[in-house]
Design an enzyme around this catalytic site. Structure first.
Site, PDB file in Angstrom:
ATOM      1  N   LYS A  54       0.846  -1.201   0.000  1.00  0.00           N
ATOM      2  CA  LYS A  54       0.000   0.000   0.000  1.00  0.00           C
ATOM      3  C   LYS A  54       0.881   1.250   0.000  1.00  0.00           C
ATOM      4  CE  LYS A  54      -3.915  -2.241   2.276  1.00  0.00           C
ATOM      5  NZ  LYS A  54      -4.729  -2.457   3.482  1.00  0.00           N
ATOM      6  N   GLN A  98      -4.367  -1.554   9.705  1.00  0.00           N
ATOM      7  CA  GLN A  98      -4.422  -2.861   9.046  1.00  0.00           C
ATOM      8  C   GLN A  98      -5.045  -3.889   9.990  1.00  0.00           C
ATOM      9  OE1 GLN A  98      -3.694  -3.297   5.861  1.00  0.00           O
ATOM     10  NE2 GLN A  98      -4.104  -5.494   5.870  1.00  0.00           N
ATOM     11  N   ASP A 121     -10.609   3.400   4.548  1.00  0.00           N
ATOM     12  CA  ASP A 121     -11.039   2.005   4.407  1.00  0.00           C
ATOM     13  C   ASP A 121     -12.570   1.907   4.369  1.00  0.00           C
ATOM     14  OD1 ASP A 121      -9.085  -0.020   4.157  1.00  0.00           O
ATOM     15  OD2 ASP A 121      -8.456   0.235   6.239  1.00  0.00           O
TER      16      ASP A 121
HETATM   17  N1  GUN Z   1      -7.278  -6.630   6.294  1.00  0.00           N
HETATM   18  C1  GUN Z   1      -7.795  -7.327   5.251  1.00  0.00           C
HETATM   19  N2  GUN Z   1      -8.314  -6.496   4.322  1.00  0.00           N
HETATM   20  C2  GUN Z   1      -8.133  -5.245   4.789  1.00  0.00           C
HETATM   21  C3  GUN Z   1      -8.450  -3.970   4.274  1.00  0.00           C
HETATM   22  O1  GUN Z   1      -9.036  -3.803   3.190  1.00  0.00           O
HETATM   23  N3  GUN Z   1      -8.098  -2.907   5.050  1.00  0.00           N
HETATM   24  C4  GUN Z   1      -7.469  -3.065   6.263  1.00  0.00           C
HETATM   25  N4  GUN Z   1      -7.183  -1.957   6.955  1.00  0.00           N
HETATM   26  N5  GUN Z   1      -7.160  -4.242   6.766  1.00  0.00           N
HETATM   27  C5  GUN Z   1      -7.492  -5.329   6.035  1.00  0.00           C
END
Ligand code: GUN
Length: 300
Positions: A54, A98, A121
């Site tokens: 990311k 995350q 998110d």
């Molecule tokens: N863990 C699995 N998918 C995601 C996501 O799209 N965003 C975040 N922050 N954590 C995740």
């Protein structure tokens, strides 16, 4: 006829190029560089890879990437303190924590600690609520990516029967809301659904996000359906003894039946990060507009 393979990698690349152009424009017009802060708690290797990727993509489109790596023993209060600081920092436009978080930290309290306008998110309860009532909201990245692929594939989705397999708050539920907004008839199923093959067989659009490798068989799928496989499962291949990534749909069985299908990897996965950048850009644009609105003039 074999299904068209939906190339999520190519679509994501195109979206990132558009975002890079818009990011440059924002810098030229407002002197603002969109900034995404990513918080990783603990040392889960898969999460570390996702967060690193990311950050790399954020920088590639010209945005600023801030990364916070916290030890797994960190207290919930310390994590909330960091989020508070980032909420109050006008130079930070997007914040993501995350998931998953260590067991001693309450995920709901942490996600609710993020400023809803910086919740790129789309997991904050305010954004989830807005989505549920059809109000403008920051939408979770994976379902948003799936919708972009579906629109590209089918154009207007109105009246189609969409079946979503999986009911997580990250993918399944927001996916169903977006399909409803697109005027689909929506069924939500999951791994405990008793007559899953019969429900899957009704789908013109099938989105599978169950986290169950190879759950959906080709024989369940209606001829000509568009299949979006959200699953990313690491399994050990018995023939080679090596790990490989597979989806929730048995691709080799489904491809001869579907009209179009996403591969795993290379389908939905790349779209998730592209949509995270899209949400970060939108959050930065909103902050610029708010600044303009409150001062009446453009800030230097
Ligand atoms: N863990 C699995 N998918 C995601 C996501 O799209 N965003 C975040 N922050 N954590 C995740």
């Amino acid at each position: 006829m074999a299904a068209k393979i939906i190339d999520g990698k190519a679509t994501a690349q195109r979206i990132r190029a558009e975002i890079a152009t818009a990011t440059e424009r924002l810098a030229a017009e407002f002197g603002v560089q969109p900034t995404l802060a990513a918080i990783l708690v603990g040392d889960d290797p898969a999460s570390a890879i996702y967060v690193r990727r990311k950050g790399e993509h954020t920088q590639e489109v010209g945005m600023r990437s801030l990364s916070f790596k916290l030890p797994s023993e960190i207290s919930e209060t310390e994590l909330l303190d960091l989020i508070d600081r980032l909420n109050g920092d006008a130079g930070v436009h997007g914040i993501l924590v995350q998931l998953p978080l260590p067991a001693h930290i309450d995920r709901g309290r942490v996600l609710s600690g993020i400023d809803p306008n910086k919740d790129v998110d789309g997991f904050h309860i305010v954004n989830a609520g807005k989505l549920a009532v059809g109000a403008p909201a920051i939408v979770p990245c994976t379902p948003l990516g799936c919708m972009l692929l579906l629109s590209e594939q089918l154009g207007n989705l109105e009246g189609l029967h969409a079946v979503v397999v999986g009911c997580s708050t990250i993918v399944g539920r927001p996916m169903a809301e977006l399909l409803l907004q697109a005027r689909c008839t929506v069924s939500i199923a999951h791994i405990h659904t008793r007559d899953l093959p019969d429900i899957v067989a009704q789908a013109d659009i099938l989105v599978v996000a169950a986290g169950a490798p190879g759950l959906v068989r080709g024989s369940w799928i209606k001829q000509g359906a568009v299949v979006i496989d959200v699953g990313i499962n690491r399994i050990l291949c018995p023939e080679t003894g090596k790990a490989r990534i597979v989806g929730d749909v048995r691709f080799n069985e489904a491809a001869p039946v579907a009209s179009a299908i996403t591969p795993v990897p290379g389908g939905v996965g790349p779209m998730t990060i592209a949509c995270l950048l899209k949400n970060t850009l939108a959050a930065a644009e909103l902050a610029c507009r708010d600044r303009l609105g409150s001062s009446g003039t453009r800030a230097a």
